[in-house]
Structures are given as structure tokens and as C-alpha cells.
Design an enzyme around this catalytic site. Sequence first.
Site, PDB file in Angstrom:
ATOM      1  N   ASP A 120       0.861  -1.176   0.000  1.00  0.00           N
ATOM      2  CA  ASP A 120       0.000   0.000   0.000  1.00  0.00           C
ATOM      3  C   ASP A 120       0.902   1.233   0.000  1.00  0.00           C
ATOM      4  O   ASP A 120       2.022   1.161  -0.490  1.00  0.00           O
ATOM      5  CB  ASP A 120      -0.952  -0.029   1.205  1.00  0.00           C
ATOM      6  CG  ASP A 120      -2.279   0.677   0.913  1.00  0.00           C
ATOM      7  OD1 ASP A 120      -2.241   1.881   0.618  1.00  0.00           O
ATOM      8  OD2 ASP A 120      -3.343   0.032   0.996  1.00  0.00           O
ATOM      9  N   HIS A 180       2.211   1.998  -3.152  1.00  0.00           N
ATOM     10  CA  HIS A 180       1.272   2.961  -3.738  1.00  0.00           C
ATOM     11  C   HIS A 180       1.803   4.384  -3.679  1.00  0.00           C
ATOM     12  O   HIS A 180       1.036   5.329  -3.828  1.00  0.00           O
ATOM     13  CB  HIS A 180      -0.089   2.883  -3.036  1.00  0.00           C
ATOM     14  CG  HIS A 180      -0.807   1.585  -3.251  1.00  0.00           C
ATOM     15  ND1 HIS A 180      -2.091   1.363  -2.811  1.00  0.00           N
ATOM     16  CD2 HIS A 180      -0.421   0.429  -3.867  1.00  0.00           C
ATOM     17  CE1 HIS A 180      -2.462   0.120  -3.131  1.00  0.00           C
ATOM     18  NE2 HIS A 180      -1.471  -0.453  -3.768  1.00  0.00           N
TER      19      HIS A 180
END
Length: 400
Positions: A223, A246
Site C-alpha cells: 500500500d 502505492h
Amino acid sequence: MGSFYYSVSQIFFIFLFMFLYANQVQAATTYFNVLNFGAYGDGKRDNSKALGDAWTQACQSGGKSVILIPQGIYLVHPIVLQGPCKGPIALQVKGVVKAPVDAASLYLDHWISFRYIDRLSITGGGSFDGQGASAWPYNTCQKDHHCPTLPVSIRFDFVTNSIVHYITSRNSKLFHFNIFASSGIKIEHINIIAPGDSPNTDGIHLADSTNISISDSDIATGDDCVSIGPGSKDINITNVHCGPGHGFSIGSLGGSPNEGDVTGVTVRNCTLSGTLSGVRIKTKSPSYSSTCSDFTFEDIHVENVNDPIFIDQNYCPSQTCGQQGQSKVKIQGAKFSNIWGTSSSKIAVSLQCSKSAPCQNIELRDINIDYYGREGKGAASSCANVKGVAYGQQNPSSCV
């Protein structure tokens, strides 16, 4: 007269010696080896009591205290290590601290939690293994907004003037590090490691915190490498490599009422490779009102990054937000400077701002991002509801 002067000088030196000795004693470091508190480094027996007992003694000892976790594998069940302590305290990890995988430890908000501590140091060259693979199949947050929480590996709540360095965090069940209501924390020379498809394994998440610096580190996770939540101020990220992951994200913002504003965020001299996003500001739509301002993203190299520069005021990961309204989060004063490399998406610069609260004072300076994918050579940009300026090289052509 001479003998009187001699006696006074003697008294002076005696007091000086006592003062220096007292300072030396006060500055002395006391070590607390967890093995002396009944710990076993066999990777099988629970060491949470031994660690807790060592912490209690070290915290109350005064002076400088070091809790030593030597070579070995130490199974530790969820634990809260709490202050205030009577002096600076360090956790020196030489071995591997391993999380449990039993069901009773699964639905908690923490594995190891540090609370109400000033002058904490975590160091030693060792690692924390969250054993996240045992929990990732139970993460339903992409489908269920009210999904049960999973444990953050290491939480810092109400921690001040502290440092985390020369430590590795592996395979957290949820976030690796979570910083809340804290200030004056330095995170440097750390490694964060988890597979690119591990859900919600943010490297470092922070909220309601000030004066946080993250530097000289490598983050590979599933993430956001770093996610900056509401109430964050004066955040500096320098010389950090991100990928997979991310990217570096501000937000998401606007999801709750009375969120604190976000201001003073700098991401500088960083690299990203193979990430879902590069540098990103994301707000919910519809949202509650707040303001985020004074951001600098500069000297950043992106390699095969999707959405290298992204303002997303329509953020809705669960796809259940509907079209009831626009984001009310005001974004103002964001500078993107000297960002170069390659994009894995045709749209390399995407500034999608709110119609009801357009982005203000956005600056693009010296952007050079190429695209060589299936949609044809050359990157593109896309803007909505943005007020700003562009200077220097603009590849792709600026839409501001």
C-alpha cells in the site's frame, strides 16, 4: 589569610567533584537484557511477560536505560509499552521479534504499542516480523467499509522527541508503523518489506502529528509507502526509495468530521519504481470540510510508475461513495518540481480537483516524464478545476 583561601578552594573543588560525579552517575547507561527476565530466543515460547517486565524496570530506573533483545527469535504476543519514563529509554533489537498467528491476536489494533513516552530510541539492526501472511486472507476492507481491524505492527501514540533507526519491519498484518498524536520523531535508515499484493500494509502512516522526519530508508510494501493523514504538520520525507507500493500519499482526507488540517509537507530527493502512484493527494468525495496546504514534491525520480503526479479529489476505494456531492477539502499551495522518469500510464500528470473547492496555487516546474506503453509514445496530462502556473520544461505539456 593564605590558609583560609586554601580551605575555601578545597571546598570549591570538593563541590565541583561531587557535581561532576553526580552528573556522570545520572548519565550512566543501564542495560536490561530480556534474557535476564526469562526470555527465550527459540521462536516458540511467548516472551511478552519478559519484555514487559524489562520495560517496567527500565522505564522507572532513571538515567539512560537500554532494553536489549539479543540474537535469537523472540515470539512476542500483543503488548503495550507505556510511559512516562524517568529518563531516556532505548529498545535495542539485535535479534528477530516475531508476532503470533493465533486467532486471539488477530483482531486487535496493535501488536507492539508505545504510549506516552519521551526520548524513545528503537535501534540495533534487528527486525520485527509481523507474520502478515497469516492475516491477509482475513482483510476484507476493499469490499467492506466496516471491516474489522487487523494489528498494526508498531504503534506510536503520544510519543515525543524519539528516533527509530537501523531496524527492519517485515510482513505486517496491517500498517508497519502508525504514528498518532506525536511530535519530534525521526525515522531513518530503516527497511520495510512486504509483498506488493499484501493488503493495507502501509509502510508508515501518521496522523495528528507534527515535526516528523523520514529519511534514508527503503520501503517495499502493498500500500502507501508513506501515508499522511489528517492533522499532520511539518512532515519531511527525504532520500526514501519506494517500490513496490502505492507511493507517497497525503490522505485520504475528508472522511470524518472535524479533521485537522494538513500543512507543511515536503517530499524531496526520493525514488519510486513500479508503484501504483507516485506523489499523490487524495480526498474523499463527497467529504467533510478541511484544508491542506503548503506541499513541496521535488527532485523525484519515477520509474514505471502509474499516475506519477496525482491529485485525486474523487477518491473512493470501496466504490460505494455514490455521486451525492463534491469534495469539500481545500487544496492550496502544492509545488511539483524537478520530477522525471517514466510512467506506466498514459496520463502522467493528473490533477482532478473539486468543482466546489478548486485547487489553488498549484505549481508545476521542470517536469519530464515519458510514456512508452500500448497507447502510443508520449505522456499526457489531465486537469479539472485547477488554478496554478507552470514553469520550465513540461513533458507532458501542462494542462494548468
